[in-house]
Design a protein around this motif. Sequence first.
Motif, PDB file in Angstrom:
ATOM      1  N   GLY A   6      33.834  25.091  62.935  1.00 25.34           N
ATOM      2  CA  GLY A   6      32.653  24.484  63.532  1.00 25.34           C
ATOM      3  C   GLY A   6      31.459  25.393  63.726  1.00 25.34           C
ATOM      4  N   LEU A   7      31.211  26.285  62.775  1.00 22.20           N
ATOM      5  CA  LEU A   7      30.065  27.193  62.883  1.00 22.20           C
ATOM      6  C   LEU A   7      28.794  26.498  62.398  1.00 22.20           C
ATOM      7  CD1 LEU A   7      29.001  30.107  63.406  1.00 22.20           C
ATOM      8  CD2 LEU A   7      29.569  30.594  61.008  1.00 22.20           C
ATOM      9  N   ASN A   8      27.683  26.697  63.134  1.00 18.70           N
ATOM     10  CA  ASN A   8      26.395  26.139  62.729  1.00 18.70           C
ATOM     11  C   ASN A   8      25.321  27.214  62.764  1.00 18.70           C
ATOM     12  OD1 ASN A   8      26.036  22.975  62.370  1.00 18.70           O
ATOM     13  ND2 ASN A   8      27.761  23.352  63.758  1.00 18.70           N
ATOM     14  N   PHE A   9      24.371  27.100  61.838  1.00 16.70           N
ATOM     15  CA  PHE A   9      23.261  28.040  61.761  1.00 16.70           C
ATOM     16  C   PHE A   9      21.957  27.317  62.088  1.00 16.70           C
ATOM     17  CE2 PHE A   9      26.405  29.718  58.728  1.00 16.70           C
ATOM     18  CZ  PHE A   9      26.536  31.013  59.214  1.00 16.70           C
ATOM     19  N   ALA A  10      21.153  27.893  62.966  1.00 11.45           N
ATOM     20  CA  ALA A  10      19.817  27.360  63.227  1.00 11.45           C
ATOM     21  C   ALA A  10      18.968  27.518  61.974  1.00 11.45           C
ATOM     22  CB  ALA A  10      19.183  28.109  64.401  1.00 11.45           C
ATOM     23  N   ARG A  11      17.887  26.787  61.903  1.00 11.85           N
ATOM     24  CA  ARG A  11      17.018  26.882  60.724  1.00 11.85           C
ATOM     25  C   ARG A  11      16.411  28.274  60.658  1.00 11.85           C
ATOM     26  NH1 ARG A  11      14.525  20.669  60.925  1.00 11.85           N
ATOM     27  NH2 ARG A  11      16.601  19.727  60.687  1.00 11.85           N
ATOM     28  N   HIS A  12      16.510  28.861  59.467  1.00 14.26           N
ATOM     29  CA  HIS A  12      16.112  30.256  59.285  1.00 14.26           C
ATOM     30  C   HIS A  12      15.794  30.468  57.813  1.00 14.26           C
ATOM     31  CE1 HIS A  12      20.361  30.119  58.163  1.00 14.26           C
ATOM     32  NE2 HIS A  12      20.139  31.198  57.438  1.00 14.26           N
ATOM     33  N   SER A  13      15.405  31.688  57.463  1.00 17.96           N
ATOM     34  CA  SER A  13      15.144  32.025  56.068  1.00 17.96           C
ATOM     35  C   SER A  13      15.553  33.474  55.828  1.00 17.96           C
ATOM     36  CB  SER A  13      13.665  31.811  55.718  1.00 17.96           C
ATOM     37  OG  SER A  13      12.838  32.636  56.527  1.00 17.96           O
ATOM     38  N   HIS A  14      15.563  33.867  54.556  1.00 20.04           N
ATOM     39  CA  HIS A  14      15.942  35.223  54.162  1.00 20.04           C
ATOM     40  C   HIS A  14      14.889  35.794  53.216  1.00 20.04           C
ATOM     41  CE1 HIS A  14      20.135  35.046  55.687  1.00 20.04           C
ATOM     42  NE2 HIS A  14      20.046  33.757  55.392  1.00 20.04           N
ATOM     43  N   ASP A  15      14.775  37.107  53.217  1.00 20.56           N
ATOM     44  CA  ASP A  15      13.911  37.769  52.243  1.00 20.56           C
ATOM     45  C   ASP A  15      14.564  37.819  50.868  1.00 20.56           C
ATOM     46  OD1 ASP A  15      11.861  38.352  54.050  1.00 20.56           O
ATOM     47  OD2 ASP A  15      12.794  40.246  54.657  1.00 20.56           O
ATOM     48  N   GLU A  16      15.892  37.666  50.829  1.00 16.28           N
ATOM     49  CA  GLU A  16      16.644  37.804  49.592  1.00 16.28           C
ATOM     50  C   GLU A  16      17.023  36.442  49.013  1.00 16.28           C
ATOM     51  OE1 GLU A  16      17.660  40.827  52.703  1.00 16.28           O
ATOM     52  OE2 GLU A  16      17.978  38.662  52.552  1.00 16.28           O
ATOM     53  N   CYS A  17      17.501  36.453  47.771  1.00 19.66           N
ATOM     54  CA  CYS A  17      18.219  35.306  47.222  1.00 19.66           C
ATOM     55  C   CYS A  17      19.570  35.248  47.938  1.00 19.66           C
ATOM     56  CB  CYS A  17      18.491  35.491  45.728  1.00 19.66           C
ATOM     57  SG  CYS A  17      17.024  35.481  44.684  1.00 19.66           S
ATOM     58  N   VAL A  18      20.020  34.045  48.239  1.00 19.65           N
ATOM     59  CA  VAL A  18      21.324  33.863  48.886  1.00 19.65           C
ATOM     60  C   VAL A  18      22.166  32.940  48.007  1.00 19.65           C
ATOM     61  CG1 VAL A  18      22.568  33.136  50.946  1.00 19.65           C
ATOM     62  CG2 VAL A  18      20.255  34.083  51.157  1.00 19.65           C
ATOM     63  N   ILE A  19      23.382  33.391  47.714  1.00 17.64           N
ATOM     64  CA  ILE A  19      24.325  32.590  46.934  1.00 17.64           C
ATOM     65  C   ILE A  19      25.566  32.398  47.794  1.00 17.64           C
ATOM     66  CG2 ILE A  19      25.748  32.484  44.842  1.00 17.64           C
ATOM     67  CD1 ILE A  19      23.624  34.349  43.545  1.00 17.64           C
TER      68      ILE A  19
END
Length: 260
Positions: free
Chosen positions: A18-31
């Motif tokens: 049940g892990l959740n992430f708040a809205r965010h962004s990264h400087d990198e490509c994420v796969i």
Amino acid sequence: MQHAWLGNYELSSTTCTGLNFARHSHDECVIGVNLLGEEKVWLDRREFQAGPGSITLYNPGQIQGGGAADGAPWQFVSLYVTADQLAADLGLAHLEFDCSLCFQPDLAQRLAAAVTGSLSADARIRELNEDALVVLLGEVVSLSGVRLPGSAAVGKSLISRAQELLAQQLHQSLPLDQLGDELGLSKFHLLRAFQKETGLSPRQWAMQLRTRRAKGLLRQGRAAGEVAHDLGFADQSHLNRHFRAAYGITPGRYQSVVKR
């Protein structure tokens, strides 16, 4: 969670509930590779589901969020790399994913296995999995809609030169970046061409040569610990593992046999 750096790649493996992430962004490509559970993804004002076997792709700066439902098991691996670095590794001038979700269970499993192997405490295992990651990332990027540059045929002379460079530095690991720069090839092109010619990655080829040379030195009566040190094995047990895997006998047993 396991987390580590492998060269220019940041890697993580997560098993949770049940892990959740708040809205965010990264400087990198994420796969990301989803192995277990249903991930609800929010990406740039869109929502979609990513189940087991899904590969999710995020460009730098894209707003993302989501996760698994409360109490739901979730297992996934993630890889972070700058767009410039990934482009360079694959021989591209520029890189931007054209799609956000690919359902490719076989590729997902292979990619996840390479990430997991890259988190190993054994440096040699990490290096071999870095080779695998570069090749697999080429497959992922192709599936995402990015066209990889055509690979001009690499002659046997160039592969022979690569083998010479590897042989000259058996006492230490030759980074793929350095080997590629010497030959004027991207990591991806180098790995693909070398494997096509030899059936092995450069590091696998170097290890078989390292092990073969160890056999010759052991036959001359050199101490196994000294041989391991001189040929760049991490330690004597590392030599033992590779020698036994290749020849079906331990270095000590081999020396006792050839002395007869």
